[in-house]
Design a protein around this motif. Structure first.
Motif, mmCIF file in Angstrom:
data_model
loop_
_atom_site.group_PDB
_atom_site.id
_atom_site.type_symbol
_atom_site.label_atom_id
_atom_site.label_comp_id
_atom_site.label_asym_id
_atom_site.label_seq_id
_atom_site.Cartn_x
_atom_site.Cartn_y
_atom_site.Cartn_z
ATOM 1 N N THR A 1 2.326 15.493 6.507
ATOM 2 C CA THR A 1 2.296 14.397 6.401
ATOM 3 C C THR A 1 1.651 13.670 5.860
ATOM 4 N N ALA A 2 0.420 14.135 5.666
ATOM 5 C CA ALA A 2 -0.741 13.477 4.886
ATOM 6 C C ALA A 2 -0.424 12.740 3.345
ATOM 7 N N ASP A 3 1.061 14.023 3.163
ATOM 8 C CA ASP A 3 1.152 13.125 1.824
ATOM 9 C C ASP A 3 2.524 12.461 1.521
ATOM 10 N N ARG B 1 3.936 6.342 1.973
ATOM 11 C CA ARG B 1 3.990 4.944 2.485
ATOM 12 C C ARG B 1 2.996 3.933 2.080
ATOM 13 N N GLY B 2 1.745 4.171 1.906
ATOM 14 C CA GLY B 2 0.849 3.328 1.179
ATOM 15 C C GLY B 2 1.259 2.790 -0.108
ATOM 16 N N LEU C 1 4.092 2.644 -1.673
ATOM 17 C CA LEU C 1 5.164 2.145 -2.064
ATOM 18 C C LEU C 1 4.798 0.874 -0.960
ATOM 19 N N LEU C 2 3.618 -0.243 -0.023
ATOM 20 C CA LEU C 2 3.482 -0.640 0.310
ATOM 21 C C LEU C 2 2.671 -1.756 -0.530
ATOM 22 N N ASN C 3 1.320 -1.101 -1.533
ATOM 23 C CA ASN C 3 0.775 -1.933 -2.874
ATOM 24 C C ASN C 3 2.487 -1.959 -3.589
ATOM 25 N N ALA C 4 3.247 -1.265 -4.170
ATOM 26 C CA ALA C 4 4.382 -1.756 -4.685
ATOM 27 C C ALA C 4 4.821 -3.263 -4.419
#
Length: 404
Positions: free
Chosen positions: A93-95, A100-101, A103-106
Motif C-alpha cells: 500500500t505504501a509503494d 501515485r505521488g 506520477l502527480l509530480n511528473a
C-alpha cells in the motif's frame, strides 16, 4: 545240525527275495486332470500406478511478505477467484501511494514545461519581428530560438517521466493485488504448506502455498507398462483395478493415453499409460496405489482348458502308440504338425498326446481354437505318483533304496 542250517538259509533267501520284490515294485502312477469346458478367456496386462486428480494446480505467490490471514484449510472446497490467503499489504500500500505521488509530480513537471515552452515561443516570435525591424541583433533572436527548442525537449522528457511513473504505479498496484491470494480454479484444497505469520520469499522461485485438485470426481492413474506388453495396449481398452483401501472392490476405468516417451530405469524400458476413472462417491483419494489390469483381449464362451495342461509332460517321456490327432502313417519324418500338445488319459491310465491349436490365454486359462479336444474331456495337468513322481515337484533321480 546241517539240516537246520540249510533250512535257515532257505528262509533267509526267501525273506530277502520278498523284500527286494516289495522294494523294487513301483507304486501306481496317478494323474490329476482338469475338465475341458466353455467360458470366457480374458487376457490382461498388469501394472501399478498412483491415483491423482486429472488437473492439479499448485498455487504460489508472486510477492514476498508475511502471511497475515488464511481463509481455507485441508479439504476446503473453493471457487475460482475466491480469496484463500492474504499477505500483509502494508508495504505494498505504501509503494502504491509513493508511485501515485511520483506520477502527480511528473504531471506537474509536464505542465511547467508546457508553460515555459509557451513563454519561450512568444519571446522568439517577438525577437523575430524586432529582428526584421532592425531593433535587435541576430544573436538575440538565435538565443530565444534555442530556449524555445530546449523547452520542447523538456516537454518530451516530462511526458516520458509520466510514462515511467505510471508504469511504477501499475507495478505497485499489481503487487498489492497479488498480496491477496485467490484460487485459480474450482476444486478442493488437498495440501497447505504455510501458516499465519510465516514469511514467504518469491525472489528466485515462486513458493507453493496450496495444492488444489480441480475435480476429484474425475481422477487418473499413471501406470508403467513394460515394453514387451506395450504393443497390446490401446486407447479405449477397459481397465479393472483395486486399491489397498478397498481390496475386495474392483473399480472400472478406461485407457485414455499411451505415451510414446520411454522411461528407462536401470536398463528397464517402460511406457506411461494414463487411465481415467470416475469417482462420483469420492472413495478414491490422490496418492493411492492402484493395482491395474488392462484388458487387451476377450473371448466369450469359447472352448478352454487350464494353462497347466500345456506345461505337463509325462515323467517317462512321450508314450508310443496312436492318439487323437496323431500323424498319419507315411508322413515325412521330421515334420511336425502345427499347434501344441496336451495329454488325455487312456483306459489303461496312460497319458496319450493330443495336438491342439491354442488362441487367447491368460495366467490360468487358454482358448482352444482347433484340435481333437471336445467339451468334457479330461486333460492331464499333473503327475501325482510313480518312480519319478518328484519330477513335477522339482525333484530328480531314482528313489532312495536301503543299502546292506
Amino acid at each position: 545240525m546241517k539240516k537246520a542250517i540249510i533250512v535257515a538259509l532257505l528262509l533267509l533267501i526267501a525273506a530277502a527275495g520278498g523284500y527286494f520284490e516289495l522294494v523294487g515294485k513301483s507304486p501306481a502312477v496317478t494323474y490329476r486332470t482338469a475338465r475341458v469346458g466353455r467360458g470366457d478367456v480374458v487376457a490382461t496386462v498388469s501394472a501399478t500406478g498412483n491415483l491423482s486428480a486429472v488437473t492439479t494446480v499448485q498455487v504460489g505467490t508472486q510477492v514476498s511478505g508475511t502471511i497475515s490471514r488464511l481463509f481455507v484449510d485441508y479439504n476446503s472446497p473453493v471457487r475460482k477467484g475466491e480469496v484463500i490467503a492474504q499477505i500483509d499489504p502494508a508495504l505494498f500500500t505504501a509503494d502504491v501511494q509513493q508511485a501515485r505521488g511520483n506520477l502527480l509530480n511528473a504531471e506537474a513537471a509536464l505542465q511547467k514545461a508546457k508553460a515555459t515552452t509557451a513563454d519561450n515561443l512568444r519571446t522568439m516570435e517577438r525577437n523575430r519581428q524586432l529582428l526584421q525591424e532592425g531593433i535587435v541583433a541576430q544573436s538575440d533572436f538565435d538565443a530565444a530560438n534555442t530556449r524555445y527548442l530546449e523547452s520542447l525537449a523538456d516537454i518530451r522528457a516530462a511526458e516520458a517521466s509520466i510514462v515511467q511513473t505510471r508504469g511504477a504505479l501499475s507495478r505497485a498496484e499489481t503487487n498489492l493485488r497479488n498480496a491477496t491470494i485467490r484460487s485459480p480454479v474450482d476444486g478442493v484444497v488437498i495440501s497447505r504448506t504455510v501458516d499465519v505469520g510465516q514469511t514467504v520469499a518469491a525472489s528466485f522461485q515462486t513458493p507453493t502455498l496450496f495444492t488444489i485438485a480441480q475435480d476429484l470426481t474425475r481422477m487418473q492413474i499413471e501406470t508403467s507398462v513394460d515394453e514387451a506388453d506395450i504393443s497390446r495396449v490401446k486407447i479405449g481398452q477397459p481397465v479393472t483395478f483395486t486399491v489397498d483401501a478397498y481390496p475386495d472392490t474392483p473399480f472400472r476405468a478406461r485407457v485414455a493415453q499411451v505415451r510414446n516417451a520411454p522411461v528407462i530405469t536401470q536398463n528397464v524400458v517402460t511406457y506411461v499409460v494414463v487411465v481415467t476413472v470416475d469417482n462420483p462417491e469420492l472413495k478414491l483419494k490422490p496418492g493411492m496405489t492402484a493395482n491395474v489390469a488392462i484388458e487387451v483381449g476377450r473371448r466369450q464362451q469359447v472352448l478352454r482348458m487350464p494353462m497347466a495342461a500345456l506345461r505337463f509332460r509325462p515323467s517317462g517321456g512321450q508314450p508310443s502308440g496312436g492318439h487323437r490327432g496323431a500323424a498319419a502313417p507315411g508322413k515325412e519324418k521330421g515334420k511336425r504338425e502345427a499347434g501344441q500338445q496336451v495329454y488325455l488319459l487312456s483306459p489303461e491310465n496312460r497319458p496319450l498326446p493330443v495336438k491342439v491349436v491354442t488362441g487367447l490365454s491368460n495366467d490360468s486359462q487358454v482358448e482352444i481354437v482347433k484340435g481333437q479336444l471336445k467339451e468334457g474331456d479330461q486333460v492331464v495337468v499333473q503327475e501325482l505318483g510313480g518312480k519319478e513322481k518328484d519330477k513335477d515337484r522339482g525333484g530328480s533321480g531314482p528313489p532312495m533304496r536301503m543299502r546292506f
